[in-house]
Design a protein around this motif. Structure first.
Motif, PDB file in Angstrom:
ATOM      1  N   TYR A  24       0.846  -1.190   0.000  1.00 46.45           N
ATOM      2  CA  TYR A  24       0.000   0.000   0.000  1.00 46.45           C
ATOM      3  C   TYR A  24       0.881   1.239   0.000  1.00 46.45           C
ATOM      4  O   TYR A  24       1.936   1.280   0.620  1.00 46.45           O
ATOM      5  N   ASN A  25       0.433   2.259  -0.746  1.00 46.60           N
ATOM      6  CA  ASN A  25       1.134   3.535  -0.744  1.00 46.60           C
ATOM      7  C   ASN A  25       0.132   4.635  -0.440  1.00 46.60           C
ATOM      8  O   ASN A  25      -1.022   4.352  -0.088  1.00 46.60           O
ATOM      9  N   LEU A  26       0.557   5.875  -0.560  1.00 50.48           N
ATOM     10  CA  LEU A  26      -0.285   7.006  -0.173  1.00 50.48           C
ATOM     11  C   LEU A  26      -1.552   7.113  -1.020  1.00 50.48           C
ATOM     12  O   LEU A  26      -2.516   7.763  -0.628  1.00 50.48           O
ATOM     13  N   PHE A  27      -1.569   6.433  -2.188  1.00 51.66           N
ATOM     14  CA  PHE A  27      -2.698   6.589  -3.111  1.00 51.66           C
ATOM     15  C   PHE A  27      -3.444   5.277  -3.358  1.00 51.66           C
ATOM     16  O   PHE A  27      -4.282   5.211  -4.243  1.00 51.66           O
ATOM     17  N   GLY A  28      -3.149   4.257  -2.607  1.00 53.56           N
ATOM     18  CA  GLY A  28      -3.836   2.986  -2.791  1.00 53.56           C
ATOM     19  C   GLY A  28      -2.836   1.849  -2.873  1.00 53.56           C
ATOM     20  O   GLY A  28      -1.742   1.908  -2.315  1.00 53.56           O
ATOM     21  N   LYS A  29      -3.217   0.809  -3.628  1.00 54.26           N
ATOM     22  CA  LYS A  29      -2.301  -0.302  -3.809  1.00 54.26           C
ATOM     23  C   LYS A  29      -2.055  -0.507  -5.300  1.00 54.26           C
ATOM     24  O   LYS A  29      -2.240  -1.597  -5.850  1.00 54.26           O
ATOM     25  N   GLU A  30      -1.653   0.586  -5.932  1.00 54.02           N
ATOM     26  CA  GLU A  30      -1.319   0.509  -7.341  1.00 54.02           C
ATOM     27  C   GLU A  30      -0.330   1.596  -7.711  1.00 54.02           C
ATOM     28  O   GLU A  30      -0.236   2.635  -7.044  1.00 54.02           O
ATOM     29  N   ASN A  31       0.430   1.324  -8.745  1.00 57.23           N
ATOM     30  CA  ASN A  31       1.365   2.295  -9.305  1.00 57.23           C
ATOM     31  C   ASN A  31       0.740   2.897 -10.558  1.00 57.23           C
ATOM     32  O   ASN A  31      -0.086   2.267 -11.224  1.00 57.23           O
ATOM     33  N   ILE A  32       1.159   4.110 -10.870  1.00 53.01           N
ATOM     34  CA  ILE A  32       0.571   4.825 -12.005  1.00 53.01           C
ATOM     35  C   ILE A  32       1.652   5.323 -12.953  1.00 53.01           C
ATOM     36  O   ILE A  32       2.754   5.668 -12.520  1.00 53.01           O
ATOM     37  N   GLN A  33       1.322   5.314 -14.237  1.00 49.51           N
ATOM     38  CA  GLN A  33       2.197   5.918 -15.245  1.00 49.51           C
ATOM     39  C   GLN A  33       1.322   6.637 -16.266  1.00 49.51           C
ATOM     40  O   GLN A  33       0.394   6.043 -16.827  1.00 49.51           O
ATOM     41  N   LEU A  34       1.626   7.915 -16.468  1.00 49.94           N
ATOM     42  CA  LEU A  34       0.978   8.672 -17.531  1.00 49.94           C
ATOM     43  C   LEU A  34       1.765   8.431 -18.811  1.00 49.94           C
ATOM     44  O   LEU A  34       2.970   8.685 -18.866  1.00 49.94           O
ATOM     45  N   LEU A  35       1.094   7.905 -19.823  1.00 45.93           N
ATOM     46  CA  LEU A  35       1.744   7.552 -21.091  1.00 45.93           C
ATOM     47  C   LEU A  35       1.444   8.604 -22.148  1.00 45.93           C
ATOM     48  O   LEU A  35       0.360   9.204 -22.166  1.00 45.93           O
ATOM     49  N   PHE A  36       2.383   8.816 -23.055  1.00 44.87           N
ATOM     50  CA  PHE A  36       2.238   9.885 -24.058  1.00 44.87           C
ATOM     51  C   PHE A  36       2.996   9.516 -25.328  1.00 44.87           C
ATOM     52  O   PHE A  36       4.030   8.852 -25.294  1.00 44.87           O
ATOM     53  N   GLN A  37       2.437   9.981 -26.429  1.00 41.22           N
ATOM     54  CA  GLN A  37       3.131   9.898 -27.715  1.00 41.22           C
ATOM     55  C   GLN A  37       2.603  11.007 -28.603  1.00 41.22           C
ATOM     56  O   GLN A  37       1.391  11.154 -28.773  1.00 41.22           O
ATOM     57  N   ALA A  38       3.510  11.825 -29.123  1.00 40.79           N
ATOM     58  CA  ALA A  38       3.091  12.977 -29.936  1.00 40.79           C
ATOM     59  C   ALA A  38       2.841  12.615 -31.387  1.00 40.79           C
ATOM     60  O   ALA A  38       2.122  13.322 -32.096  1.00 40.79           O
ATOM     61  N   ASN A  39       3.405  11.515 -31.838  1.00 38.78           N
ATOM     62  CA  ASN A  39       3.328  11.157 -33.253  1.00 38.78           C
ATOM     63  C   ASN A  39       2.637   9.817 -33.442  1.00 38.78           C
ATOM     64  O   ASN A  39       2.780   8.902 -32.629  1.00 38.78           O
ATOM     65  N   SER A  40       1.886   9.711 -34.522  1.00 39.23           N
ATOM     66  CA  SER A  40       1.173   8.467 -34.805  1.00 39.23           C
ATOM     67  C   SER A  40       2.158   7.397 -35.273  1.00 39.23           C
ATOM     68  O   SER A  40       3.232   7.697 -35.815  1.00 39.23           O
ATOM     69  N   GLY A  41       1.786   6.135 -35.055  1.00 42.47           N
ATOM     70  CA  GLY A  41       2.617   5.034 -35.512  1.00 42.47           C
ATOM     71  C   GLY A  41       3.696   4.621 -34.537  1.00 42.47           C
ATOM     72  O   GLY A  41       4.497   3.728 -34.836  1.00 42.47           O
ATOM     73  N   PHE A  42       3.749   5.264 -33.370  1.00 41.58           N
ATOM     74  CA  PHE A  42       4.754   4.920 -32.361  1.00 41.58           C
ATOM     75  C   PHE A  42       4.054   4.510 -31.062  1.00 41.58           C
ATOM     76  O   PHE A  42       2.964   5.002 -30.764  1.00 41.58           O
ATOM     77  N   PRO A  43       4.670   3.608 -30.315  1.00 47.49           N
ATOM     78  CA  PRO A  43       4.015   3.144 -29.080  1.00 47.49           C
ATOM     79  C   PRO A  43       4.019   4.235 -28.011  1.00 47.49           C
ATOM     80  O   PRO A  43       4.886   5.099 -27.978  1.00 47.49           O
ATOM     81  N   LEU A  44       3.004   4.160 -27.155  1.00 47.09           N
ATOM     82  CA  LEU A  44       2.949   5.062 -25.997  1.00 47.09           C
ATOM     83  C   LEU A  44       4.074   4.705 -25.027  1.00 47.09           C
ATOM     84  O   LEU A  44       4.389   3.544 -24.806  1.00 47.09           O
ATOM     85  N   ARG A  45       4.671   5.748 -24.437  1.00 49.25           N
ATOM     86  CA  ARG A  45       5.741   5.545 -23.477  1.00 49.25           C
ATOM     87  C   ARG A  45       5.494   6.442 -22.261  1.00 49.25           C
ATOM     88  O   ARG A  45       4.723   7.398 -22.338  1.00 49.25           O
ATOM     89  N   PRO A  46       6.145   6.133 -21.125  1.00 46.81           N
ATOM     90  CA  PRO A  46       6.017   7.037 -19.975  1.00 46.81           C
ATOM     91  C   PRO A  46       6.324   8.469 -20.398  1.00 46.81           C
ATOM     92  O   PRO A  46       7.291   8.717 -21.124  1.00 46.81           O
ATOM     93  N   ILE A  47       5.498   9.406 -19.966  1.00 47.55           N
ATOM     94  CA  ILE A  47       5.554  10.770 -20.489  1.00 47.55           C
ATOM     95  C   ILE A  47       6.920  11.416 -20.301  1.00 47.55           C
ATOM     96  O   ILE A  47       7.379  12.174 -21.164  1.00 47.55           O
ATOM     97  N   GLN A  48       7.632  11.095 -19.211  1.00 39.74           N
ATOM     98  CA  GLN A  48       8.921  11.731 -18.964  1.00 39.74           C
ATOM     99  C   GLN A  48       9.972  11.354 -20.006  1.00 39.74           C
ATOM    100  O   GLN A  48      10.957  12.068 -20.191  1.00 39.74           O
ATOM    101  N   THR A  49       9.766  10.229 -20.692  1.00 41.18           N
ATOM    102  CA  THR A  49      10.721   9.806 -21.718  1.00 41.18           C
ATOM    103  C   THR A  49      10.221  10.101 -23.114  1.00 41.18           C
ATOM    104  O   THR A  49      10.989  10.007 -24.082  1.00 41.18           O
TER     105      THR A  49
END
Length: 549
Positions: free
Chosen positions: A401-426
């Motif tokens: 358990y952590n401060l927000f529940g019992k799960e980890n979160i990742q916001l995924l992002f990709q600016a261009n089509s045809g490429f896989p979503l990746r963690p937004i910081q990368t």
């Protein structure tokens, strides 16, 4: 809402006093005019470190004062911190010439922690260089929890989580104490047994010493008593015979002479006392018995006591009793520790069940609203010129358990089509960060009551249609909150409910920054200048009018 900013003797600002309003407040000004100075002053209100270099006149204190219009939701904070609640609350920070700083809420001195706790709920400053919080799990959970209307649920969960963590900390502490106690437990129990075997409460130490002395000197005592009694009882020259004869003769004298009556009485009394003494001596003589076995027992007890005195560094029997009681208490403490550990483990199990129930509800709500976030975010990003951008939120079950529940979160992002979503910081580039953050702020503003939001040039690097959409987006956001924007874009300035300009001027040979509230005509001219440069053309004025609409 932030209704007033007062700054005195701070960097290039000699004195600045400006009133602000609700809605979209746009601040413009040339690069280097002093907009960042105003933000720097506001960061002091947020509790950031004060710098002596910020004082313009070294002999005078620097003051930053803000006035906020608060609603009743803040009353609890004021009560908890023993502060007077005011609808119009003033927060002030002072930097003294000595370098020390002071903080005040409604003229009451407060610590920086108290200041930060309040001001962080009132102002959120975000610049084009400050998008790193978008990469943190805390901020990403804030996004989805806002959309999921999890506010009450997350507060309940975090209260339980804090108690859960507190119990775990307590358990660790108790286990450490028990471990340390157990290491010495066997030896202390040995010491306790050793002392309890002596039956200290049943021992009269003075009587023990007396009996021991009598047994050790029984022969000498018996011999001397026999000699004493023999002297008393000898027929010819015995003391009793002598006393008896003397008493009879003195009695005859007293019969004929009153002067000897008192002496006769005294001798009679002495004779009675001597007979009593002799009787007691005879009793004691009969009681004197040489008992080697009893002597051995007394000697052994005395030796054990003396050994305990040395071992425990005490001087008497009372000292041994105190040592015994102390060790007994410590041993009892170990038993109590075990009980406390069992109770704490039980509390942890109860809290864990509560956390499990709440965490499952949080997760369910989040997963249900991820598609809502994706659609809102992608629609906003298209308006902001990122037509191909894709976003998603990935939730994974956590081990603990952590401060927000019992799960980890990742916001995924990709600016261009045809490429896989990746963690937004990368996956995100510098040019995309501000627009993504603006879209996120817009989504949060729709689902949660944000404090006064200050955006510092996060529209840098855009123009044309995207700039127009950014202006529209900011205007929409300001319908539900106070939004203060520092911008170089005419399209954004045109949407302002109120407009201000920061300028530098020479006063008595010294450069100073000040802020001007723009009239409608001044706003029109400022927008035209942003469009055409220093020379305002008729075409720029016409375009400015069109932008204002």
């Amino acid at each position: 809402m932030l209704s007033r900013i007062y700054i005195k003797n701070f960097a290039l600002i000699d004195a600045l006093d400006v009133s602000l309003h609700n809605g979209l407040q746009v601040i413009t000004g040339e690069t280097g005019a002093g907009k960042s100075i105003i933000l720097g002053a506001l960061r002091l209100i947020l509790g950031e470190r004060a710098d002596l270099k910020s004082i313009a006149k070294a002999e005078e204190k620097s003051v930053v004062e803000t006035e906020f219009q608060l609603d009743n939701q803040f009353k609890k904070f004021f009560i908890e911190n023993d502060l007077d609640y005011e609808h119009q609350t003033i927060i002030r920070r002072e930097i003294l010439p000595s370098g020390k700083s002071r903080a005040f809420i409604n003229d009451v001195p407060v610590t920086l922690d108290v200041l930060r706790t309040l001001s962080s709920q009132l102002i959120d400053i975000h610049s084009q260089f400050e998008t790193s919080n978008l990469f943190t799990p805390e901020y990403q959970f804030k996004i989805i929890d806002g959309l999921s209307e999890n506010k009450v649920l997350i507060e309940e969960y975090q209260q339980n989580f804090a108690e859960f963590q507190s119990f775990k900390t307590l358990l660790k502490k108790l286990q450490t104490q028990l471990s340390e106690s157990t290491k010495e437990g066997d030896y202390k129990q040995f010491l306790l047994n050793e002392l309890e075997e002596l039956s200290l409460d049943d021992i009269d130490y003075e009587e023990l010493q007396n009996q021991l002395s009598v047994q050790e000197n029984a022969g000498m005592i018996s011999e001397n008593l026999a000699q004493i009694l023999s002297r008393f009882h000898e027929e010819e020259i015995g003391i009793l015979s002598f006393f008896n004869e003397a008493k009879n003769k003195l009695s005859k004298i007293a019969e004929v002479s009153q002067a000897f009556s008192e002496l006769d009485q005294r001798l009679e009394e002495s004779f009675v006392e001597i007979k009593d003494i002799i009787a007691e001596l005879e009793d004691e003589s009969e009681n004197i018995e040489i008992d080697p076995e009893h002597l051995q027992k007394l000697s052994q007890l005395d030796s054990r006591l003396n050994m305990m005195f040395l071992k425990h560094n005490v001087q008497n029997l009372q000292g041994l009793k105190e040592i015994r009681d102390q060790i007994a208490g410590e041993q009892q403490g170990s038993a109590e520790l075990e009980q406390q550990i069992a109770h704490t483990e039980s509390q942890i199990q109860k809290k864990e069940k509560s956390l499990q129930t709440l965490a499952e509800k949080l997760s369910k709500n989040r997963k249900k609203n991820i598609p809502v976030f994706v659609k809102k975010a992608e629609d906003l990003l298209k308006k902001l010129g990122l037509e191909k951008a894709k976003v998603d939120i990935d939730l994974q079950l956590a081990n603990e358990y952590n401060l927000f529940g019992k799960e980890n979160i990742q916001l995924l992002f990709q600016a261009n089509s045809g490429f896989p979503l990746r963690p937004i910081q990368t996956a995100i580039s510098g040019g995309e960060r501000s627009r993504v953050m603006l879209a996120v702020k817009k989504i949060i503003a729709e689902s949660d009551m944000l404090p006064t939001l200050i955006l510092d040039e996060i529209d840098t690097g855009v123009s044309g249609k995207v700039a127009e959409e950014i202006g529209n987006l900011m205007r929409e956001m300001s319908a539900d909150m106070q939004l203060i924007v520092i911008s170089h874009l005419a399209q954004v300035a045109a949407k302002g409910n109120n407009n201000y300009k920061v300028v530098k001027e020479d006063v008595n040979g010294k450069t100073q920054s000040k802020i001007i509230v723009l009239s409608d005509q001044e706003k029109l001219n400022e927008i035209a200048q942003l469009l055409s440069g220093s020379r305002i053309t008729e075409a720029a004025l016409a375009q400015a009018k069109e932008l204002i609409g």
